[in-house]
Design an enzyme around this catalytic site. Sequence first.
Site, PDB file in Angstrom:
ATOM      1  N   ASP A   1      -2.927   7.968  -2.696  1.00 37.85           N
ATOM      2  CA  ASP A   1      -4.286   8.499  -2.719  1.00 37.85           C
ATOM      3  C   ASP A   1      -4.642   9.164  -1.392  1.00 37.85           C
ATOM      4  O   ASP A   1      -3.898   9.053  -0.417  1.00 37.85           O
ATOM      5  CB  ASP A   1      -5.287   7.364  -2.997  1.00 37.85           C
ATOM      6  CG  ASP A   1      -5.268   6.308  -1.896  1.00 37.85           C
ATOM      7  OD1 ASP A   1      -4.203   6.111  -1.273  1.00 37.85           O
ATOM      8  OD2 ASP A   1      -6.309   5.674  -1.653  1.00 37.85           O
TER       9      ASP A   1
ATOM     10  N   ASP B   1      -7.895  -7.553   1.110  1.00 40.85           N
ATOM     11  CA  ASP B   1      -6.958  -7.678   2.230  1.00 40.85           C
ATOM     12  C   ASP B   1      -7.648  -7.103   3.447  1.00 40.85           C
ATOM     13  O   ASP B   1      -8.547  -6.265   3.316  1.00 40.85           O
ATOM     14  CB  ASP B   1      -5.689  -6.851   1.972  1.00 40.85           C
ATOM     15  CG  ASP B   1      -5.936  -5.369   2.210  1.00 40.85           C
ATOM     16  OD1 ASP B   1      -6.569  -4.737   1.359  1.00 40.85           O
ATOM     17  OD2 ASP B   1      -5.539  -4.859   3.277  1.00 40.85           O
TER      18      ASP B   1
ATOM     19  N   ASP C   1       0.870  -1.173   0.000  1.00 46.95           N
ATOM     20  CA  ASP C   1       0.000   0.000   0.000  1.00 46.95           C
ATOM     21  C   ASP C   1       0.911   1.229   0.000  1.00 46.95           C
ATOM     22  O   ASP C   1       2.062   1.182   0.428  1.00 46.95           O
ATOM     23  CB  ASP C   1      -0.952  -0.017   1.200  1.00 46.95           C
ATOM     24  CG  ASP C   1      -2.159   0.906   0.970  1.00 46.95           C
ATOM     25  OD1 ASP C   1      -2.186   1.600  -0.057  1.00 46.95           O
ATOM     26  OD2 ASP C   1      -3.058   0.919   1.823  1.00 46.95           O
ATOM     27  N   SER C   2       0.341   2.348  -0.465  1.00 41.73           N
ATOM     28  CA  SER C   2       1.138   3.511  -0.832  1.00 41.73           C
ATOM     29  C   SER C   2       1.484   4.460   0.303  1.00 41.73           C
ATOM     30  O   SER C   2       2.284   5.362   0.131  1.00 41.73           O
ATOM     31  CB  SER C   2       0.361   4.293  -1.885  1.00 41.73           C
ATOM     32  OG  SER C   2      -0.952   4.548  -1.409  1.00 41.73           O
ATOM     33  N   GLY C   3       0.844   4.298   1.444  1.00 44.53           N
ATOM     34  CA  GLY C   3       1.163   5.147   2.589  1.00 44.53           C
ATOM     35  C   GLY C   3       0.114   6.197   2.915  1.00 44.53           C
ATOM     36  O   GLY C   3       0.018   6.624   4.052  1.00 44.53           O
ATOM     37  N   GLY C   4      -0.668   6.589   1.933  1.00 44.66           N
ATOM     38  CA  GLY C   4      -1.663   7.649   2.156  1.00 44.66           C
ATOM     39  C   GLY C   4      -2.662   7.260   3.228  1.00 44.66           C
ATOM     40  O   GLY C   4      -2.943   8.029   4.153  1.00 44.66           O
ATOM     41  N   PHE C   5      -3.177   6.053   3.110  1.00 45.15           N
ATOM     42  CA  PHE C   5      -4.195   5.569   4.038  1.00 45.15           C
ATOM     43  C   PHE C   5      -3.644   5.453   5.461  1.00 45.15           C
ATOM     44  O   PHE C   5      -4.326   5.766   6.435  1.00 45.15           O
ATOM     45  CB  PHE C   5      -4.714   4.213   3.552  1.00 45.15           C
ATOM     46  CG  PHE C   5      -5.828   3.662   4.376  1.00 45.15           C
ATOM     47  CD1 PHE C   5      -7.105   4.188   4.274  1.00 45.15           C
ATOM     48  CD2 PHE C   5      -5.622   2.613   5.257  1.00 45.15           C
ATOM     49  CE1 PHE C   5      -8.149   3.682   5.032  1.00 45.15           C
ATOM     50  CE2 PHE C   5      -6.660   2.095   6.016  1.00 45.15           C
ATOM     51  CZ  PHE C   5      -7.925   2.637   5.902  1.00 45.15           C
TER      52      PHE C   5
ATOM     53  N   GLY D   1     -11.376   3.683   0.131  1.00 44.43           N
ATOM     54  CA  GLY D   1     -12.362   4.517   0.811  1.00 44.43           C
ATOM     55  C   GLY D   1     -13.601   3.784   1.292  1.00 44.43           C
ATOM     56  O   GLY D   1     -14.600   4.414   1.630  1.00 44.43           O
TER      57      GLY D   1
ATOM     58  N   HIS E   1      -5.046 -20.105  12.488  1.00 40.15           N
ATOM     59  CA  HIS E   1      -6.396 -20.607  12.206  1.00 40.15           C
ATOM     60  C   HIS E   1      -7.178 -19.636  11.314  1.00 40.15           C
ATOM     61  O   HIS E   1      -7.739 -20.022  10.292  1.00 40.15           O
ATOM     62  CB  HIS E   1      -7.205 -20.860  13.483  1.00 40.15           C
ATOM     63  CG  HIS E   1      -8.667 -20.931  13.159  1.00 40.15           C
ATOM     64  ND1 HIS E   1      -9.264 -22.092  12.714  1.00 40.15           N
ATOM     65  CD2 HIS E   1      -9.620 -19.960  13.087  1.00 40.15           C
ATOM     66  CE1 HIS E   1     -10.524 -21.819  12.395  1.00 40.15           C
ATOM     67  NE2 HIS E   1     -10.771 -20.547  12.616  1.00 40.15           N
TER      68      HIS E   1
HETATM   69  N1  GUN Z   1      -6.683   0.517   2.595  1.00 40.03           N
HETATM   70  C1  GUN Z   1      -8.003   0.497   2.882  1.00 40.03           C
HETATM   71  N2  GUN Z   1      -8.634   1.525   2.266  1.00 40.03           N
HETATM   72  C2  GUN Z   1      -7.689   2.203   1.587  1.00 40.03           C
HETATM   73  C3  GUN Z   1      -7.730   3.379   0.757  1.00 40.03           C
HETATM   74  O1  GUN Z   1      -8.759   4.008   0.523  1.00 40.03           O
HETATM   75  N3  GUN Z   1      -6.536   3.785   0.228  1.00 40.03           N
HETATM   76  C4  GUN Z   1      -5.365   3.111   0.460  1.00 40.03           C
HETATM   77  N4  GUN Z   1      -4.236   3.559  -0.093  1.00 40.03           N
HETATM   78  N5  GUN Z   1      -5.312   2.018   1.234  1.00 40.03           N
HETATM   79  C5  GUN Z   1      -6.460   1.577   1.784  1.00 40.03           C
END
Ligand code: GUN
Length: 377
Positions: free
Chosen positions: A147, A272, A93-97, A222, A341
């Site tokens: 994002d 995930d 994941d990119s870090g924004g969240f 989101g 489990h």
């Molecule tokens: N993980 C769960 N929701 C999001 C999202 O909206 N953006 C990002 N980058 N990761 C997430």
Amino acid sequence: MQKFFNIEKTSEGKARAGELTTDHGKIQTPIFMPVGTVASVKTVHQRELKEDIKAQIILGNTYHLYLRPGMETMQEAGGLHKFMNWDLPILTDSGGFQVFSLASSRKMSEEGARFKSHIDGSYHMFSPEKSMEIQRQIGADIFMAFDECVAYPCEYNQAKTSMELTHRWLKRCIEWTENNPELYGYKQRLFPIVQGSTFSDLRKISAEVIAEAGAEGNAIGGLSVGEPEEEMYRITDEVTDILPKEKPRYLMGVGTPWNILESIGLGIDMMDCVMPTRNARNAMLFTWKGVMNMKNEKWKKDFSPLDEFGTSYVDREYSKAYVRHLFVSKEYLAKQIASVHNLAFYLDLVKVAREHILAGDFYEWKNSVVPVLRQRL
Ligand code: GUN
């Protein structure tokens, strides 16, 4: 060259069974991806992940790995696969969240997100370019666009402004990625992310912009941020109607076992969530018969196997009474057993869903098992 995504079967509705081909191996979809935030799926050994849980791809996080161990160590190790000894696919994941949910303070601007580390209070700046650079250094097979994810509920105008920012950031992510090659000799694929909160018109615009970007796979962000389940399904349904059919669709951060099945039914291929591991550490076990609280008195003298339908060795080798005892005694082993489990159950869930898609009776099967999965035992 082998196609990245190959759809084997589309069911009578939107569910489909397919296969992703990466330089670190194939992934059968629909798939659940265990979360390994800091280069570790909490309490679970890589060997267990591979051999007992049968994970086909795991997640890592830009925010956490950038702060610790840092990119100097990551690059010297030769990337995340080598650092953590995991030779199957990885998605980051990119870090924004994570900035949005973890940093102790943050300030968003056109340039990016300035934030304060939750570890030592130091200040950092993530821009789309910086996120791409870090994800190159981590070296995941699939990496995410930078994002902004808004909270729920969110005012329309704020959701719109934020979505437009995410779209402008996507352009910068693509441009940076095109000009900066992979570091470790294997292919990395960038997935853009649809935003727009729970507003149908915004989601439609966002899905069209994301589809237009022409990436090899697309994600929906989101969601699962506090909105009612029905809203999440409605938006997912609307967005999967627009995202290209021939490309994989990844629903980020979802969810419960029933969310997983409903999402597959709406045309999602990848998911995930921290839920199977986080809830495991709090004594919550997901099973084909429903949800169990392992601290419950009712398991005190139940010496039957942990889960008679479970696929993992822990399900056969330990009793409910023993696992309850470990939880009540606050033993680390309780968390380990429960995590193995739950992850094995999630991977079994998507495997069986796939079999039903291939057999052509997915929806009938889903509708019969969802009420059972939701039961409290
Ligand atoms: N993980 C769960 N929701 C999001 C999202 O909206 N953006 C990002 N980058 N990761 C997430």
